[in-house]
Motif scaffolding. Sequence first.
Motif, PDB file in Angstrom:
ATOM      1  N   ILE A 192      -1.064  -5.493   4.532  1.00 36.66           N
ATOM      2  CA  ILE A 192      -1.742  -6.019   3.347  1.00 36.66           C
ATOM      3  C   ILE A 192      -3.246  -6.115   3.577  1.00 36.66           C
ATOM      4  CG2 ILE A 192      -1.959  -8.036   1.824  1.00 36.66           C
ATOM      5  CD1 ILE A 192       1.021  -8.611   2.457  1.00 36.66           C
ATOM      6  N   TYR A 193      -3.623  -6.665   4.740  1.00 37.49           N
ATOM      7  CA  TYR A 193      -5.034  -6.912   5.023  1.00 37.49           C
ATOM      8  C   TYR A 193      -5.606  -5.815   5.909  1.00 37.49           C
ATOM      9  CZ  TYR A 193      -4.396 -11.403   2.852  1.00 37.49           C
ATOM     10  OH  TYR A 193      -4.135 -12.384   1.938  1.00 37.49           O
ATOM     11  N   TYR A 194      -6.223  -4.845   5.249  1.00 38.12           N
ATOM     12  CA  TYR A 194      -6.919  -3.761   5.927  1.00 38.12           C
ATOM     13  C   TYR A 194      -8.115  -3.388   5.046  1.00 38.12           C
ATOM     14  CZ  TYR A 194      -4.327  -0.951   2.549  1.00 38.12           C
ATOM     15  OH  TYR A 194      -3.805  -0.462   1.389  1.00 38.12           O
ATOM     16  N   LEU A 220      -2.288 -11.871  -4.213  1.00 36.89           N
ATOM     17  CA  LEU A 220      -2.198 -11.252  -2.897  1.00 36.89           C
ATOM     18  C   LEU A 220      -2.642  -9.788  -2.943  1.00 36.89           C
ATOM     19  CD1 LEU A 220      -1.344 -11.717   0.034  1.00 36.89           C
ATOM     20  CD2 LEU A 220       0.973 -11.049  -0.614  1.00 36.89           C
ATOM     21  N   LEU A 246      -6.756 -10.107  -3.243  1.00 33.21           N
ATOM     22  CA  LEU A 246      -7.475 -10.816  -2.186  1.00 33.21           C
ATOM     23  C   LEU A 246      -8.014  -9.893  -1.089  1.00 33.21           C
ATOM     24  CD1 LEU A 246      -8.456 -13.616  -1.506  1.00 33.21           C
ATOM     25  CD2 LEU A 246      -6.294 -14.028  -0.330  1.00 33.21           C
ATOM     26  N   PRO A 247      -7.221  -8.963  -0.545  1.00 32.95           N
ATOM     27  CA  PRO A 247      -7.757  -8.074   0.490  1.00 32.95           C
ATOM     28  C   PRO A 247      -8.917  -7.213  -0.009  1.00 32.95           C
ATOM     29  CG  PRO A 247      -5.364  -7.931   0.414  1.00 32.95           C
ATOM     30  CD  PRO A 247      -5.803  -8.742  -0.772  1.00 32.95           C
ATOM     31  N   PHE A 272      -1.957 -12.222  10.616  1.00 34.28           N
ATOM     32  CA  PHE A 272      -2.079 -11.648   9.291  1.00 34.28           C
ATOM     33  C   PHE A 272      -1.208 -10.402   9.224  1.00 34.28           C
ATOM     34  CE2 PHE A 272      -5.104  -9.391  11.820  1.00 34.28           C
ATOM     35  CZ  PHE A 272      -5.129  -8.109  11.318  1.00 34.28           C
ATOM     36  N   ASP A 273      -0.897  -9.990   8.025  1.00 37.12           N
ATOM     37  CA  ASP A 273      -0.054  -8.826   7.820  1.00 37.12           C
ATOM     38  C   ASP A 273      -0.948  -7.594   7.675  1.00 37.12           C
ATOM     39  OD1 ASP A 273       1.677  -6.842   6.889  1.00 37.12           O
ATOM     40  OD2 ASP A 273       2.882  -8.269   5.740  1.00 37.12           O
ATOM     41  N   GLU A 274      -0.904  -6.723   8.672  1.00 36.53           N
ATOM     42  CA  GLU A 274      -1.742  -5.516   8.678  1.00 36.53           C
ATOM     43  C   GLU A 274      -1.406  -4.560   7.534  1.00 36.53           C
ATOM     44  OE1 GLU A 274      -0.910  -4.035  12.579  1.00 36.53           O
ATOM     45  OE2 GLU A 274      -2.492  -5.245  13.491  1.00 36.53           O
ATOM     46  N   ARG A 286     -10.438  -1.868   2.489  1.00 35.77           N
ATOM     47  CA  ARG A 286     -10.163  -1.087   1.273  1.00 35.77           C
ATOM     48  C   ARG A 286     -11.345  -0.174   0.945  1.00 35.77           C
ATOM     49  NH1 ARG A 286      -5.380  -3.163  -0.962  1.00 35.77           N
ATOM     50  NH2 ARG A 286      -4.458  -4.317   0.766  1.00 35.77           N
ATOM     51  N   TYR A 303     -12.002  -9.393   0.042  1.00 35.90           N
ATOM     52  CA  TYR A 303     -12.482  -9.454   1.416  1.00 35.90           C
ATOM     53  C   TYR A 303     -13.262  -8.189   1.773  1.00 35.90           C
ATOM     54  CZ  TYR A 303      -9.831 -13.554   3.130  1.00 35.90           C
ATOM     55  OH  TYR A 303      -9.358 -14.815   3.387  1.00 35.90           O
ATOM     56  N   SER A 304     -12.721  -7.046   1.411  1.00 32.11           N
ATOM     57  CA  SER A 304     -13.361  -5.778   1.757  1.00 32.11           C
ATOM     58  C   SER A 304     -14.733  -5.630   1.117  1.00 32.11           C
ATOM     59  CB  SER A 304     -12.467  -4.596   1.343  1.00 32.11           C
ATOM     60  OG  SER A 304     -11.307  -4.562   2.140  1.00 32.11           O
TER      61      SER A 304
END
Length: 191
Positions: A91-93, A179, A182-183, A87-89, A95, A186-187
Amino acid sequence: KPEVMLFMAHSISRYCPMPCVVFIHDLAFLKFEQYFTQKDLKRLKWITRDAVHRADVILAPSEATKGDIEQFFPEFSDKIKIVPLGFDERIYYPRGEEEVEVIKKKYDLTRDYLLHVGALQPRKNLTCLIEAFEICRDKGDEIDLVLAGGKGWMSDITLERVKKSKYAKDIKVLGFVSLEELPVLYSGADL
């Protein structure tokens, strides 16, 4: 001129004058044919068989997929390498609460929620997820179920199951989510 060509989705170009690497994500269409239309099944079988035969290297994301490839194409087991998906850190961290509240408001998420991300397809076993969600609600858990993802083939089966649920109003079918959002979803999810 490229030295090698990487194909990320089960198929290799008909003309590839250099070594080819193909990524086989899964072989669900061979294991669970009932969840695919005949047209898609025929196409997936053909392109995958062709790719496995012509590839110089076959990539799989897991031991399970490697095992499936070995089961259906045993003569090519020496060409399989496992490369886990990442995954791309950037983008996906995790929030912050402010960002999460904005997204919850946009999608009318007023309670804690369980999140599923992926196309709506029978092979994702979303009817089982909905049944599990209903059991949680029957036991008193005040949660919502959020389904984020576009309609896949045979999505009507899942959508019909959502409609029949006694908790249909608590199942949020969001469709495709960007995109950027989405993160944040998830958060904000509990699971």
